[in-house]
Motif scaffolding. Structure first.
Motif, PDB file in Angstrom:
ATOM      1  N   ARG A 466       0.829  -1.211   0.000  1.00  0.00           N
ATOM      2  CA  ARG A 466       0.000   0.000   0.000  1.00  0.00           C
ATOM      3  C   ARG A 466       0.860   1.257   0.000  1.00  0.00           C
ATOM      4  NH1 ARG A 466      -3.782  -2.911   3.689  1.00  0.00           N
ATOM      5  NH2 ARG A 466      -5.788  -3.082   2.599  1.00  0.00           N
ATOM      6  N   LYS A 470       0.997   4.083  -3.005  1.00  0.00           N
ATOM      7  CA  LYS A 470       0.659   5.462  -2.656  1.00  0.00           C
ATOM      8  C   LYS A 470       1.799   6.416  -2.978  1.00  0.00           C
ATOM      9  CE  LYS A 470      -0.948   8.346   1.184  1.00  0.00           C
ATOM     10  NZ  LYS A 470      -1.340   8.374   2.622  1.00  0.00           N
ATOM     11  N   LEU A 478      -5.684   1.315  -6.865  1.00  0.00           N
ATOM     12  CA  LEU A 478      -6.144   0.880  -5.548  1.00  0.00           C
ATOM     13  C   LEU A 478      -5.466  -0.411  -5.124  1.00  0.00           C
ATOM     14  CD1 LEU A 478      -8.374  -1.736  -5.467  1.00  0.00           C
ATOM     15  CD2 LEU A 478      -9.700  -0.089  -6.763  1.00  0.00           C
ATOM     16  N   ILE A 479      -5.223  -0.515  -3.834  1.00  0.00           N
ATOM     17  CA  ILE A 479      -4.805  -1.754  -3.192  1.00  0.00           C
ATOM     18  C   ILE A 479      -5.784  -1.995  -2.057  1.00  0.00           C
ATOM     19  CG2 ILE A 479      -3.028  -2.923  -1.832  1.00  0.00           C
ATOM     20  CD1 ILE A 479      -2.159  -2.652  -4.643  1.00  0.00           C
ATOM     21  N   ASP A 480      -6.404  -3.158  -2.059  1.00  0.00           N
ATOM     22  CA  ASP A 480      -7.400  -3.454  -1.030  1.00  0.00           C
ATOM     23  C   ASP A 480      -7.328  -4.932  -0.703  1.00  0.00           C
ATOM     24  OD1 ASP A 480      -9.441  -3.064   0.761  1.00  0.00           O
ATOM     25  OD2 ASP A 480     -10.831  -2.171  -0.673  1.00  0.00           O
ATOM     26  N   ALA A 481      -8.143  -5.340   0.233  1.00  0.00           N
ATOM     27  CA  ALA A 481      -8.202  -6.744   0.625  1.00  0.00           C
ATOM     28  C   ALA A 481      -9.652  -7.170   0.747  1.00  0.00           C
ATOM     29  CB  ALA A 481      -7.470  -6.963   1.949  1.00  0.00           C
ATOM     30  N   ASP A 482      -9.914  -8.404   0.359  1.00  0.00           N
ATOM     31  CA  ASP A 482     -11.223  -9.031   0.558  1.00  0.00           C
ATOM     32  C   ASP A 482     -10.958 -10.427   1.087  1.00  0.00           C
ATOM     33  OD1 ASP A 482     -13.797  -9.908   0.575  1.00  0.00           O
ATOM     34  OD2 ASP A 482     -14.083  -9.884  -1.594  1.00  0.00           O
ATOM     35  N   GLN A 488      -6.046  -5.512  -6.598  1.00  0.00           N
ATOM     36  CA  GLN A 488      -5.463  -4.360  -7.273  1.00  0.00           C
ATOM     37  C   GLN A 488      -6.438  -3.879  -8.344  1.00  0.00           C
ATOM     38  OE1 GLN A 488      -1.035  -4.283  -7.941  1.00  0.00           O
ATOM     39  NE2 GLN A 488      -1.334  -6.472  -8.090  1.00  0.00           N
ATOM     40  N   VAL A 494     -11.774  -3.691  -9.641  1.00  0.00           N
ATOM     41  CA  VAL A 494     -10.751  -4.693  -9.328  1.00  0.00           C
ATOM     42  C   VAL A 494     -10.304  -5.375 -10.618  1.00  0.00           C
ATOM     43  CG1 VAL A 494     -10.234  -6.823  -8.083  1.00  0.00           C
ATOM     44  CG2 VAL A 494     -11.684  -5.070  -7.021  1.00  0.00           C
TER      45      VAL A 494
END
Length: 506
Positions: A466, A470, A478-482, A488, A494
């Protein structure tokens, strides 16, 4: 056909064919040595990126501190660029070869390109250079909804209304351009694919796009520019490499089986990282698996990858072996992979169903799963078309925000990589349609049914990725988690997902 390479410099012929720079010379190249930079800029036609990025992302010497927890090993961020630089500087035959980044179906196509035949009767497209801003053109653009025209054309193609489809294509051609804004470039690309489908020449053109239009060197330069402006591939590699490094931190022998190894761009960073382990590096063995090329040397391109990686490992004193396996993935057996009982096995791939059973038989300590998150694998053409239009519009929009419209590498990547994928998705059917992505949620269910257990995300790695995105990339990435998936994407969509798995019995 299997070929074994050793990193000791004794039994590897193809690695010795590449002239070597010592480490200090390599380092000076990325740090701004004037002579080497001038040579590099001349070779790359003054393309910005590969040397620029390595200079401000050079974290090779120390671990990266993340939060208050223990440090995460350095990711040796510029390793892939040095590896790519050496390929382009030292391998003159890349000018005469097709690119491995493109699908091997193209290698089995006829030599003749039918692309020009298809388009020879079409009116020339407007905007051959960068489009000029003007009130007249802007007013025309406001009256034309290219996405609507494309969707209506797809409906006409689906019901074999060729007259309507061709009339709509004429309108699309008038307002699309490979040099325009993102929507115009998207429309130009999809119009090519719709036209090929109408003519029943999808597979021919899909193959011709890779065999006759650009050299490996040209596409690799474009790929380097893509790596600079887009974090998807590089963050995927960091996620995988750090996960592998943590899982194998105490072992003396590591065996990585890489399905779809191509040029091996993922592994230079890992090689550098394990070379600095206290007590010395472990022995690394990589089995590179990819499709065979036609002719008498089906494994030649994979062997060349092995030579490059062996050279890289030798410079960092990492004991190394490479096993090249050139077969269709559904014909590979566990015996082809020559697994030893005393080595830790890790599998890395973007898998297809045909590989899952084999991975289960391999019984690896860890399976790193990368997913192109797409829903344009549907059998119904119009549904597939709409989903593909939505997916690829994000990529064209991403390039618009990160590279100038006149950038040659952007145009090359859009035409030779994205254009090829779109051609396959839209113009090919049956076994000839290779691009069949599923969502990561579909793979979640599939992996669990196949007997794999998902491993939790590592919070240190996620924080570091992240922070890098940034700091170094456009704010809309975007970097996220599920759950246990790292996601990504671009502007909320996504595009890639990664996670780590192990057989449920381990």
């Amino acid at each position: 056909m299997d070929t074994l390479f050793h990193g000791d410099g004794q039994s590897i012929k193809s690695a010795n064919e590449f002239p070597q720079l010592d480490f200090d010379q390599q380092h000076s190249l990325s740090q701004g040595n004037l002579v080497n930079e001038c040579q590099f800029d001349h070779l790359f036609n003054n393309v910005t990126g590969l040397s620029k990025l390595s200079s401000h992302l050079d974290v090779n010497s120390t671990p990266c501190e993340v939060g208050d927890d223990s440090p995460v090993e350095g990711d040796y961020f510029d390793g892939v660029f040095k590896y790519l630089q050496r390929m382009l500087m030292e391998e003159d035959d890349l000018l005469d070869k097709p690119c491995m980044l493109q699908d091997c179906l193209a290698l089995q196509a006829a030599e003749k390109s039918f692309y020009e035949v298809l388009n020879e009767n079409q009116p020339s497209s407007p905007s051959r250079g960068r489009p000029r801003a003007g009130q007249k053109r802007d007013s025309i653009r406001e009256l034309v909804d290219l996405r609507d025209l494309l969707t209506r054309c797809a409906h006409a193609v689906a019901i074999y209304d060729n007259w309507t489809a061709n009339e709509l294509l004429k309108q699309i051609r008038q307002h699309s351009s490979p040099y325009g804004d993102p929507t115009e470039r998207l429309a130009y690309c999809f119009a090519n694919a719709l036209e090929a489908r109408l003519a029943g020449m999808g597979t021919t053109l899909y193959s011709a796009l890779t065999t006759t239009r650009a050299s490996a060197a040209d596409i690799l330069r474009a790929y380097g520019a893509y790596l600079e402006i887009c974090p998807f591939q590089r963050m995927s590699n960091i996620f995988a490499n750090k996960s592998i490094a943590k899982q194998t931190s105490t072992v003396t022998r590591i065996h990585i089986i890489d399905f779809g190894i191509l040029y091996g761009f993922q592994w230079p960073c890992l090689i550098h990282g394990i070379s600095l382990r206290p007590g010395g590096p472990p022995k690394l063995r990589i089995t590179g698996v990819d499709l065979p090329q036609p002719g008498f040397r089906p494994a030649e391109r994979i062997e060349e990858t092995g030579g490059r990686l062996a050279n890289y490992a030798r410079r960092f004193n990492v004991p190394f072996e490479f096993n090249a396996v050139a077969k269709r993935w559904d014909t590979i057996t566990a015996e082809d992979l020559a697994i030893d009982e005393d080595e830790m096995v890790v599998v890395n791939c973007l898998p297809r169903d045909s590989v899952m059973n084999l991975i289960k038989k391999i019984n690896p300590e860890m399976f790193v799963h990368g997913v192109l998150n797409g829903t344009y694998g549907a059998p119904f053409f119009v549904t597939r078309f709409k989903e593909a239009l939505y997916h690829f519009s994000s990529l064209f929009d991403m390039f618009e925000a990160t590279l100038p419209r006149e950038d040659q590498n952007r145009s090359m990547f859009e035409k030779e990589v994205i254009g090829r994928e779109v051609m396959n998705v839209i113009a090919c059917e049956g076994t000839e349609r290779i691009e069949r992505p599923d969502s990561y949620k579909q793979w979640q269910v599939r992996n669990q049914r196949a007997g794999f257990k998902q491993l939790p995300l590592n919070s240190e790695i996620m924080r570091e990725i992240r922070a890098k995105v940034k700091s170094y990339y456009n704010k809309d990435f975007l970097i996220d988690a599920d759950g246990a998936w790292m996601l990504q994407g671009w502007k909320g969509r996504v595009i890639y997902a990664l996670s780590c798995w192990k057989p449920a019995g381990l």
